[in-house]
Design a protein around this motif. Sequence first.
Motif, mmCIF file in Angstrom:
data_model
loop_
_atom_site.group_PDB
_atom_site.id
_atom_site.type_symbol
_atom_site.label_atom_id
_atom_site.label_comp_id
_atom_site.label_asym_id
_atom_site.label_seq_id
_atom_site.Cartn_x
_atom_site.Cartn_y
_atom_site.Cartn_z
ATOM 1 N N ASN A 1 0.822 -1.216 0.000
ATOM 2 C CA ASN A 1 0.000 0.000 0.000
ATOM 3 C C ASN A 1 0.852 1.261 0.000
ATOM 4 O OD1 ASN A 1 -1.649 -2.098 2.027
ATOM 5 N ND2 ASN A 1 -2.918 -1.099 0.459
ATOM 6 N N ALA A 2 2.053 1.153 0.548
ATOM 7 C CA ALA A 2 2.935 2.319 0.589
ATOM 8 C C ALA A 2 4.389 1.878 0.525
ATOM 9 C CB ALA A 2 2.693 3.138 1.861
ATOM 10 N N VAL A 3 5.179 2.630 -0.222
ATOM 11 C CA VAL A 3 6.628 2.468 -0.256
ATOM 12 C C VAL A 3 7.236 3.736 0.328
ATOM 13 C CG1 VAL A 3 8.685 2.259 -1.711
ATOM 14 C CG2 VAL A 3 6.637 0.916 -2.252
ATOM 15 N N ILE A 4 8.073 3.568 1.337
ATOM 16 C CA ILE A 4 8.755 4.689 1.996
ATOM 17 C C ILE A 4 10.216 4.689 1.571
ATOM 18 C CG2 ILE A 4 9.433 5.677 4.223
ATOM 19 C CD1 ILE A 4 6.934 4.342 5.431
ATOM 20 N N ASN A 5 10.730 5.879 1.269
ATOM 21 C CA ASN A 5 12.113 5.992 0.804
ATOM 22 C C ASN A 5 12.695 7.284 1.375
ATOM 23 O OD1 ASN A 5 14.053 6.887 -1.829
ATOM 24 N ND2 ASN A 5 14.197 4.771 -1.174
ATOM 25 N N VAL A 6 13.530 7.149 2.392
ATOM 26 C CA VAL A 6 14.058 8.321 3.105
ATOM 27 C C VAL A 6 15.573 8.373 2.989
ATOM 28 C CG1 VAL A 6 14.321 9.428 5.365
ATOM 29 C CG2 VAL A 6 12.136 8.395 4.735
ATOM 30 N N GLU A 7 16.051 9.452 2.415
ATOM 31 C CA GLU A 7 17.487 9.759 2.357
ATOM 32 C C GLU A 7 18.310 8.603 1.789
ATOM 33 O OE1 GLU A 7 20.305 11.775 5.616
ATOM 34 O OE2 GLU A 7 18.269 12.590 5.577
ATOM 35 N N SER A 8 17.817 8.037 0.719
ATOM 36 C CA SER A 8 18.472 6.894 0.090
ATOM 37 C C SER A 8 18.612 7.071 -1.415
ATOM 38 C CB SER A 8 17.679 5.614 0.393
ATOM 39 O OG SER A 8 18.214 4.497 -0.249
ATOM 40 N N SER A 9 17.654 7.735 -2.042
ATOM 41 C CA SER A 9 17.570 7.766 -3.504
ATOM 42 C C SER A 9 18.708 8.526 -4.174
ATOM 43 C CB SER A 9 16.227 8.368 -3.944
ATOM 44 O OG SER A 9 16.164 9.751 -3.660
ATOM 45 N N HIS A 10 19.387 9.416 -3.431
ATOM 46 C CA HIS A 10 20.491 10.162 -4.049
ATOM 47 C C HIS A 10 21.650 9.253 -4.438
ATOM 48 C CE1 HIS A 10 21.464 10.084 0.299
ATOM 49 N NE2 HIS A 10 22.719 10.034 -0.090
ATOM 50 N N ARG A 11 21.623 7.991 -3.970
ATOM 51 C CA ARG A 11 22.699 7.060 -4.301
ATOM 52 C C ARG A 11 22.320 6.117 -5.452
ATOM 53 N NH1 ARG A 11 22.106 5.637 0.883
ATOM 54 N NH2 ARG A 11 22.240 3.413 0.392
ATOM 55 N N TYR A 12 21.106 6.235 -5.977
ATOM 56 C CA TYR A 12 20.668 5.306 -7.004
ATOM 57 C C TYR A 12 21.235 5.694 -8.371
ATOM 58 C CZ TYR A 12 17.202 4.017 -3.439
ATOM 59 O OH TYR A 12 16.592 3.631 -2.270
ATOM 60 N N VAL A 13 21.829 4.750 -9.021
ATOM 61 C CA VAL A 13 22.404 5.000 -10.349
ATOM 62 C C VAL A 13 21.299 5.220 -11.373
ATOM 63 C CG1 VAL A 13 23.856 4.043 -12.176
ATOM 64 C CG2 VAL A 13 24.466 3.652 -9.773
ATOM 65 N N GLN A 14 20.226 4.425 -11.280
ATOM 66 C CA GLN A 14 19.105 4.526 -12.217
ATOM 67 C C GLN A 14 17.835 4.868 -11.430
ATOM 68 O OE1 GLN A 14 19.892 0.480 -13.935
ATOM 69 N NE2 GLN A 14 19.724 1.577 -15.884
ATOM 70 N N PHE A 15 17.683 6.138 -11.126
ATOM 71 C CA PHE A 15 16.548 6.569 -10.307
ATOM 72 C C PHE A 15 15.220 6.251 -10.985
ATOM 73 C CE2 PHE A 15 13.478 9.858 -8.975
ATOM 74 C CZ PHE A 15 13.404 9.549 -7.628
ATOM 75 N N ASN A 16 15.147 6.421 -12.301
ATOM 76 C CA ASN A 16 13.905 6.118 -13.014
ATOM 77 C C ASN A 16 13.523 4.646 -12.885
ATOM 78 O OD1 ASN A 16 13.320 8.713 -13.916
ATOM 79 N ND2 ASN A 16 14.561 8.486 -15.759
ATOM 80 N N LYS A 17 14.524 3.785 -12.823
ATOM 81 C CA LYS A 17 14.261 2.359 -12.647
ATOM 82 C C LYS A 17 13.630 2.112 -11.276
ATOM 83 C CE LYS A 17 14.567 -2.081 -13.602
ATOM 84 N NZ LYS A 17 13.598 -2.709 -14.538
ATOM 85 N N PHE A 18 14.118 2.808 -10.261
ATOM 86 C CA PHE A 18 13.501 2.697 -8.935
ATOM 87 C C PHE A 18 12.044 3.134 -8.972
ATOM 88 C CE2 PHE A 18 12.348 5.337 -5.187
ATOM 89 C CZ PHE A 18 12.007 4.288 -4.339
ATOM 90 N N LEU A 19 11.757 4.253 -9.631
ATOM 91 C CA LEU A 19 10.374 4.720 -9.723
ATOM 92 C C LEU A 19 9.483 3.667 -10.381
ATOM 93 C CD1 LEU A 19 10.740 8.475 -10.788
ATOM 94 C CD2 LEU A 19 10.177 7.587 -8.526
ATOM 95 N N SER A 20 9.987 3.053 -11.444
ATOM 96 C CA SER A 20 9.202 2.023 -12.136
ATOM 97 C C SER A 20 8.957 0.817 -11.249
ATOM 98 C CB SER A 20 9.926 1.580 -13.417
ATOM 99 O OG SER A 20 10.023 2.647 -14.331
ATOM 100 N N GLU A 21 9.982 0.422 -10.496
ATOM 101 C CA GLU A 21 9.853 -0.726 -9.611
ATOM 102 C C GLU A 21 8.901 -0.426 -8.449
ATOM 103 O OE1 GLU A 21 11.856 -4.221 -9.542
ATOM 104 O OE2 GLU A 21 10.685 -3.463 -11.223
ATOM 105 N N ALA A 22 9.000 0.773 -7.897
ATOM 106 C CA ALA A 22 8.087 1.157 -6.818
ATOM 107 C C ALA A 22 6.645 1.163 -7.323
ATOM 108 C CB ALA A 22 8.459 2.525 -6.266
ATOM 109 N N TYR A 23 6.438 1.661 -8.519
ATOM 110 C CA TYR A 23 5.099 1.670 -9.116
ATOM 111 C C TYR A 23 4.582 0.249 -9.284
ATOM 112 C CZ TYR A 23 1.315 3.156 -12.234
ATOM 113 O OH TYR A 23 0.080 3.390 -12.796
ATOM 114 N N ARG A 24 5.445 -0.631 -9.728
ATOM 115 C CA ARG A 24 5.035 -2.015 -9.991
ATOM 116 C C ARG A 24 4.574 -2.730 -8.724
ATOM 117 N NH1 ARG A 24 7.292 -6.753 -9.274
ATOM 118 N NH2 ARG A 24 9.336 -5.891 -8.713
ATOM 119 N N VAL A 25 5.307 -2.574 -7.628
ATOM 120 C CA VAL A 25 4.993 -3.338 -6.418
ATOM 121 C C VAL A 25 3.864 -2.718 -5.599
ATOM 122 C CG1 VAL A 25 7.344 -4.235 -6.284
ATOM 123 C CG2 VAL A 25 6.725 -2.215 -4.926
ATOM 124 N N LEU A 26 3.468 -1.494 -5.931
ATOM 125 C CA LEU A 26 2.368 -0.847 -5.222
ATOM 126 C C LEU A 26 1.020 -1.293 -5.765
ATOM 127 C CD1 LEU A 26 3.655 2.811 -4.839
ATOM 128 C CD2 LEU A 26 2.964 1.313 -2.960
#
Length: 256
Positions: free
Chosen positions: A133-158
């Motif tokens: 129902n919710a994905v929380i992401n705090v002070e972590s995303s600035h280290r992601y090489v492919q931020f758009n990939k994270f967004l897609s994955e978060a969308y998928r699992v929600l």
Amino acid sequence: MRDHLANVFFRFWYKVICKIDKKNEVTFMNYGFHKENHDIKLEEKDLINKYSAKLYDYVATRVDIKDKNILEVGCGRGGGISYVNRYLKPKSATGIDLNDKAIEFCKKNYADQNIKFEVGNAEHLQFEDNFFNAVINVESSHRYVQFNKFLSEAYRVLKPGGHLLLADFRFDYQVEKLTTQMQESEFEVLKYEIITPNVFKALVKSSADTERLIKNMAPRFLHGIAKQFAATEGSHTFRKFSAREYEYVLYVLKKN
């Protein structure tokens, strides 16, 4: 190149913390949050991490997560997901992190809290579609090489109607690009807020306690690095927040 070196440093520093934190004192690894009309009631054992807990509370309460299935991506040493689980009462709580030592710490330190911890990659989430129902992401995303990939994955699992609650810092010149990435994703952007002043207030208020912790925990030759990492008063990182070269942003995104 600079981003790659930063990622290498962060991975190295997390491993250092795991080695030097003999008393399990470092459970939160964020810069904190303070707002005059936003207060939380904490058990005595949690007061030492008041400002870090406030950040999680402010982020996680942007939507109602009570009795919901939540996932924290980049849970670190578990303080945030533990706070959310104990105080905000989700149905289930799962935390993942790329650092195996951090997950090992979490499994031992929160064994009594019914939180599921797994080693996992933010850009390749190991969960089925439409589960959380919710994905929380705090002070972590600035280290992601492919931020758009994270967004897609978060969308998928929600689940449809689920939310991504993200808070993190960027250089001031990177915020516009970050917002564009959010807007161009599959998510609907419900909220965008710059919370840099609130994070900076927390840094000022917590600096003395953080420096005492560093002094007691770390060998002297690591004090300088630790202060930079924790953004204690007078450090280069602290000055970047003061000058607004770093901006701290909060997004609430919805899967329609």
